[in-house]
Write an enzyme that holds these catalytic residues in place. Structure first.
Site, PDB file in Angstrom:
ATOM      1  CD  GLU A 295      -3.442  -5.776 -10.163  1.00  0.00           C
ATOM      2  OE1 GLU A 295      -4.092  -5.045  -9.381  1.00  0.00           O
ATOM      3  OE2 GLU A 295      -2.210  -5.712 -10.281  1.00  0.00           O
TER       4      GLU A 295
ATOM      5  CD  GLU B 286      -5.786   3.132  -5.946  1.00  0.00           C
ATOM      6  OE1 GLU B 286      -4.776   3.323  -6.663  1.00  0.00           O
ATOM      7  OE2 GLU B 286      -5.855   3.483  -4.759  1.00  0.00           O
TER       8      GLU B 286
ATOM      9  CE1 TYR C 277      -4.214  -1.480   0.110  1.00  0.00           C
ATOM     10  CE2 TYR C 277      -3.454  -2.683   2.048  1.00  0.00           C
ATOM     11  CZ  TYR C 277      -4.396  -2.482   1.054  1.00  0.00           C
ATOM     12  OH  TYR C 277      -5.516  -3.274   0.991  1.00  0.00           O
TER      13      TYR C 277
ATOM     14  CE  LYS D 211      -1.969   5.088  -7.875  1.00  0.00           C
ATOM     15  NZ  LYS D 211      -1.798   3.688  -7.424  1.00  0.00           N
ATOM     16  CE1 TYR D 212      -4.394   6.797  -5.275  1.00  0.00           C
ATOM     17  CE2 TYR D 212      -2.058   7.088  -4.792  1.00  0.00           C
ATOM     18  CZ  TYR D 212      -3.184   6.280  -4.864  1.00  0.00           C
ATOM     19  OH  TYR D 212      -3.090   4.952  -4.523  1.00  0.00           O
TER      20      TYR D 212
ATOM     21  CG  ASP E 126     -15.839  -8.885  -2.464  1.00  0.00           C
ATOM     22  OD1 ASP E 126     -16.203  -8.152  -3.401  1.00  0.00           O
ATOM     23  OD2 ASP E 126     -15.076  -9.852  -2.626  1.00  0.00           O
ATOM     24  CG  MET E 127     -16.507  -4.585  -5.350  1.00  0.00           C
ATOM     25  SD  MET E 127     -15.481  -3.550  -6.397  1.00  0.00           S
ATOM     26  CE  MET E 127     -13.991  -3.429  -5.407  1.00  0.00           C
TER      27      MET E 127
ATOM     28  CG  PHE F 128       0.500   0.448  -5.160  1.00  0.00           C
ATOM     29  CD1 PHE F 128       1.448   0.353  -6.161  1.00  0.00           C
ATOM     30  CD2 PHE F 128      -0.177  -0.704  -4.790  1.00  0.00           C
ATOM     31  CE1 PHE F 128       1.713  -0.849  -6.794  1.00  0.00           C
ATOM     32  CE2 PHE F 128       0.076  -1.919  -5.418  1.00  0.00           C
ATOM     33  CZ  PHE F 128       1.030  -1.984  -6.421  1.00  0.00           C
TER      34      PHE F 128
END
Length: 644
Positions: free
Chosen positions: A453, A444, A332, A341-342, A428-429, A335
């Site tokens: 992924e 992301e 984490y 990226k953000y 979990d979504m 990244f």
């Protein structure tokens, strides 16, 4: 003495420059004069070039010492290992029609390699094959490679295209030096300890032809003094093309070796200058070394990102399994350091908020935004900053399945005072039942190949709690692929000695590779999908044209990338032509071939690629159908899959 230092702690092998010398019994003084002259190592003939075993009597063979360059005692083991690269006698010809010459060559080759191994040399340079037929030479070298220990053998290959006569009555024909190398290493079973030393002469082939070598195991570039031009002050210099080539060698950690007698007469330096040897003499090739050092030192320093990635160059890593495995804190953290990226995500959310809520309703309308796969909260932070920037009101649901990351999220929300705006969902979504529907969905979940992924499967599962006109960030992403020569990656995979590793894609910071064609799009996914029963299975047939000026090539596999549209004109990706600058969250992905594919110039390369879905896993299958068919790799996901 190293050529220079491009950045603090520069440890590139290309910092060290060697010099090719003639045979000399006085190895100690020879090495000393060259080291004091500024060179870091010598390319040294190991045996007297006049020696021929067939000229010795039986008694001489038994009683006389072999005519090697000095005893092993004249240098310390560390000096032999660090400062000497052996050069095998150039006269040997193991494919000669002269039986005596052929037998002498075989004997001397083995004797010299044995002596080099005894001295603990790191490498020996093998002479260039004498013609286009060299099976016996390769056979002898391959036998040696099986028992040579850790020593490298560098096959000397000229970079320029030469002419070979096909016979007294036949016409001359061009010989591509790369073909010599490819045939030789194929006969030697692609042995990982067989590498290349390239001879650089005044004439150069096309840039496309030269580019092939950067995917091959080139260890050294031997540059003749006749290659150098003369500048206005009388000093040696290189043509622009040769300068660019030398710089490319430096970038790829290829060491330069200066070879030949001095052919320039630069102005005499003042006596006592620091370029003199300890005995007051100046090395005859010092001006060439100074120019090589100048080329090295004028290179741009490596950017911070490149320095950070040095340890990952050509290092094979298995892709993440984000649904099956919970990421660790260190992953984490890596990244989260990717600020570029953000910033892109924040720009995308800001544009979506402005489109979603007009200025007149900004103070009264609250946008519901869901971050699915929230991790430790960087997208939550980016979304809140976008809301502050645009003056929009935001209610965020941060959905995360990793219970360890949820702990960090709770602490972050409390520390930042976000309790009124952020609700944390530990789920979990795909199984969470939302209490209200979202205006914006942010994720992301992208991998190096876009969908590898399982972003499509995750977002399909989350789509049920979106409003009809909801926005997904990212809104679409496409994978891209291109054929590459990657000898190092192929040999690294080969060491596992099994099928599974050749049917596994790897995340890798590509460095020693040669790319032969522009990337082509493979699979595209769009969110939210409007299909009633979406299928995430895909199939694509691609045809790559290798330019004729490149020459023949050996394809070891395919490099994969992605490009994503976050929202409207805000994009994110690693596809080379459109890559987001200074972003390091993703390295390319490499799909290997079990057997490298040889392709001639002008011949199309046909690739077939499948994305397959089962009840518990998703996997890729791939194969080449032209110019020669390969097996279909990873059938039914037998070697690699991503678990649902």
């Amino acid at each position: 003495m190293p050529l220079g230092e491009r950045y603090a702690g520069d440890k590139s092998e290309s910092r060290y420059c060697g010099v090719e010398v003639e045979f000399d019994d006085e190895v100690t003084s020879l090495l000393s004069s060259n080291l004091h002259g500024g060179f870091d190592f010598v390319l040294l003939p190991l045996m007297n070039p006049k020696y021929r075993p067939s000229l010795l009597s039986d008694e001489d063979r038994r009683s006389h010492a072999l005519p090697f360059a000095g005893s092993d005692l004249v240098l310390s083991p560390a000096q032999w290992s660090s400062h000497v690269v052996g050069r095998i006698s150039s006269w040997i010809d193991l494919d000669s029609e002269d039986e005596i010459l052929r037998e002498d060559s075989a004997i001397v080759l083995k004797q010299e390699i044995s002596w080099a191994s005894h001295l603990s040399l790191q490498a020996c340079v093998l002479p260039t094959p004498k013609g286009v037929s060299f099976a016996n030479y390769a056979k002898c070298v391959n036998q040696i490679l099986q028992c040579v220990g850790g020593m490298q053998l560098w096959l000397r290959i000229p970079l320029h295209v030469s002419m070979e006569s096909s016979g007294a009555e036949g016409p001359d024909f061009e010989v591509d030096p790369w073909e010599l190398w490819n045939s030789f290493r194929t006969l030697c079973e692609h042995h990982s300890q067989l590498s290349v030393a390239i001879d650089i002469l005044p004439s150069l082939p096309t840039a496309a032809s030269v580019g092939r070598w950067f995917g091959e195991p080139v260890k050294a570039a031997i540059m003749s003094t006749t290659t150098f031009l003369t500048n206005s002050r009388g000093y040696p210099c290189l043509s622009k093309r040769h300068q660019n080539l030398a710089t490319a060698f430096f970038h790829h950690s290829i060491q330069l070796v200066v070879s030949g007698k001095p052919v320039h007469q630069p102005p005499t330096l003042v006596s006592g200058s620091n370029s003199e040897n300890h005995d007051g003499t100046r090395h005859p090739l010092k001006s060439y070394l100074d120019y090589v050092a100048y080329l090295y030192q004028k290179m741009e320093p490596l950017p911070d990102q490149e320095r950070f990635e040095l340890g990952y160059r050509d290092y094979l890593q298995s892709p993440l399994q984000p649904l099956m495995d919970n990421l660790e804190a260190q992953t984490y953290e890596t990244f989260e350091k990717d600020t570029v990226k953000y910033i892109q995500y924040q720009r995308a959310v800001a544009k979506a908020l402005i489109d979603r809520v007009s200025d007149e309703h900004a103070s009264t309308v609250t946008t519901v935004l869901m971050v699915v796969g929230a991790g430790r909260g960087p997208l939550v932070r980016a979304s809140l900053q976008a809301a502050e920037e645009t003056g929009r009101k935001l209610r965020i649901y941060a959905v995360e399945k990793n219970p360890n990351a949820v702990v960090t999220l709770h602490n972050l929300v409390k520390m930042e005072g976000w309790e009124k705006n952020v609700t944390i969902i530990s789920s979990d979504m795909r199984s969470w039942n939302a209490t209200e529907k979202a205006d914006i969905l942010v994720s992301e979940l992208l991998g190096s190949f876009g969908d590898n992924e399982l972003s499509p499967e995750c977002l399909d599962g989350a789509q049920r709690f979106l409003k009809e006109d909801a926005i997904s960030i990212p809104s679409s992403y496409t994978s891209f692929i291109q054929p590459v020569t990657a000898s190092k990656l192929y040999n690294d995979i080969k060491t596992y000695k099994d099928l599974a590793h050749f049917e596994t894609p790897y995340v890798v910071k590509l460095h020693r590779v040669a790319r032969f064609s522009h990337t082509q799009p493979v699979f595209t996914f769009t969110h939210p999908t409007r299909s009633a029963e979406p299928s995430n299975e895909r199939y694509k047939k691609l045809s790559f044209d290798i330019p004729r000026e490149t020459g023949s090539a050996l394809i070891h596999g395919f490099a994969g990338y992605f490009d994503a549209t976050l929202y409207k004109d805000v994009h994110l990706g690693i596809e080379p032509s459109t890559a987001t600058p200074n972003m390091f969250s993703w390295f390319p992905i490499f799909f290997p071939l079990r057997t490298p594919v040889y392709i001639k110039p002008g011949t199309p390369l046909e690739l077939h690629f499948w994305r397959c879905c089962g009840s518990t896993k998703v996997w890729y299958e791939w194969c080449v159908s032209s110019p020669s068919p390969s097996p279909i790799h990873n059938t039914n996901g037998r070697s690699y899959w991503v678990g649902l």
